[in-house]
Enzyme design. Structure first.
Site, mmCIF file in Angstrom:
data_model
loop_
_atom_site.group_PDB
_atom_site.id
_atom_site.type_symbol
_atom_site.label_atom_id
_atom_site.label_comp_id
_atom_site.label_asym_id
_atom_site.label_seq_id
_atom_site.Cartn_x
_atom_site.Cartn_y
_atom_site.Cartn_z
ATOM 1 N N ASN A 46 0.880 -1.171 0.000
ATOM 2 C CA ASN A 46 0.000 0.000 0.000
ATOM 3 C C ASN A 46 0.916 1.219 0.000
ATOM 4 O O ASN A 46 1.505 1.565 1.010
ATOM 5 C CB ASN A 46 -0.886 -0.021 1.261
ATOM 6 N N HIS B 253 -9.355 1.422 5.111
ATOM 7 C CA HIS B 253 -8.071 1.607 5.802
ATOM 8 C C HIS B 253 -8.276 2.570 6.976
ATOM 9 O O HIS B 253 -9.067 3.500 6.884
ATOM 10 C CB HIS B 253 -7.024 2.158 4.825
ATOM 11 N N GLU C 259 -5.104 -4.628 10.749
ATOM 12 C CA GLU C 259 -4.116 -3.562 10.905
ATOM 13 C C GLU C 259 -4.357 -2.818 12.225
ATOM 14 O O GLU C 259 -5.190 -1.910 12.273
ATOM 15 C CB GLU C 259 -4.207 -2.583 9.731
ATOM 16 N N SER D 254 3.779 -1.950 10.256
ATOM 17 C CA SER D 254 5.243 -2.028 10.440
ATOM 18 C C SER D 254 5.813 -3.398 10.092
ATOM 19 O O SER D 254 6.768 -3.862 10.725
ATOM 20 C CB SER D 254 5.643 -1.627 11.863
HETATM 21 P P1 13P Z 1 3.315 0.518 7.589
HETATM 22 O O1 13P Z 1 3.810 -0.774 7.006
HETATM 23 O O2 13P Z 1 4.043 1.721 7.098
HETATM 24 O O3 13P Z 1 3.218 0.441 9.086
HETATM 25 O O4 13P Z 1 1.804 0.703 7.069
HETATM 26 C C1 13P Z 1 0.912 -0.356 7.183
HETATM 27 C C2 13P Z 1 -0.330 -0.004 6.465
HETATM 28 O O5 13P Z 1 -1.060 0.869 6.852
HETATM 29 C C3 13P Z 1 -0.635 -0.759 5.231
HETATM 30 O O6 13P Z 1 -1.916 -0.517 4.777
#
Ligand code: 13P
Length: 266
Positions: free
Chosen positions: A9, A95, A182, A228
């Protein structure tokens, strides 16, 4: 047997020339893995140029959002068929950076961002239905904020997000879906959810789907972890029974890191 889905993403990053350079690099560096689908989700402005570069490769194209109407006076929005038209096959829906939970104080999150996009469980559901009708595969994001986790209400909240997202969708369509767990507190913070805990929540998502649609359907749904994820923790997370892939932000912007995450799939 579910196929892994490793998705980048890209959020609001990369000008078109940079996006094209990144996919060209990915085409060279991605390891060949039989049981993995690889997806990139650039910004709208880069979808068409990126698609041209992806021609002839196995990398799939996704978008970061969609509106539920097909056409009309909806300034700023993009329809499922418009995405299909440029070669998009997957779309991220709900999201946490687009969701808003009005009335709930969220000191760990930028309130102005939440209020700007105002996504709700109902709009997530509408978008998922519209995407499925157009033949797109939704990646539905769910997850709790830090304050919700501290309050001990995460599990109930996530089950509720899953149920509301699936309202009125047939079992046949649900089986095609992807969910992404997430945890909001792990996004872009460098703080990863511990792999056993991520696995437990992904299992909770699956059992919630099982309760609604039965085991044959829930066993087909792919559930990703996002927050992350990076080369150093991907192997541990992706080895878990209930984690079928990753939705990756920061680390998807570097071809080397993203390829290493794909390579971490056993
Ligand atoms: P990061 O991998 O930068 O933490 O973002 C995760 C994310 O929101 C993917 O949709």
């Amino acid at each position: 047997m579910r196929r892994y889905l490793i998705a980048g993403n890209w959020k609001m990053n990369k000008l078109t020339s940079e996006a094209v350079a990144l996919v060209n690099e990915l085409k060279r560096s991605l390891p060949a893995k039989k049981n993995v689908d690889v997806l990139v989700c650039p910004t709208y402005t880069s979808l068409y140029p990126v698609k041209s570069v992806l021609e002839g490769s196995n990398i799939l194209l996704g978008a970061q959002d969609v509106f539920w109407k097909e056409s009309g006076a909806y300034t700023s929005q993009i329809s499922p068929s418009m995405l299909k038209d440029v070669g998009v096959t997957y779309v991220i829906i709900g999201h946490s950076e687009t969701r808003g939970r009005f009335g709930v104080p969220e000191p760990d999150f930028d309130e102005t961002i939440l209020k700007h996009f105002g996504e709700s469980d109902e709009t997530v559901n509408r978008k998922a239905k519209a995407a499925l009708s157009a033949g797109l595969i939704p990646i539905i994001c769910v997850g709790e904020t830090l304050s919700e986790r501290k309050e001990g209400i995460s599990d109930g909240l996530i089950a509720e997000q899953v149920k509301k997202a699936l309202d009125g969708i047939s079992g046949e369509d649900v089986a095609k879906l992807v969910f992404a767990y997430e945890p909001v507190w792990a996004i872009g913070t460098g703080e990863t959810c511990e792999s056993d805990e991520a696995d437990r929540v992904c299992h909770l998502i699956r059992t919630t789907i099982e309760g609604l649609f039965g085991s044959a359907v829930c066993e087909q749904v792919r559930i990703q972890y996002g927050g992350s994820m990076k080369p150093s923790n991907a192997k541990d997370l992706l080895a878990k029974t209930n984690i079928d892939g990753g939705l990756i932000g920061g680390a998807s912007l570097k071809a080397g890191d993203f390829s290493a995450i794909v390579d971490a799939v056993e």
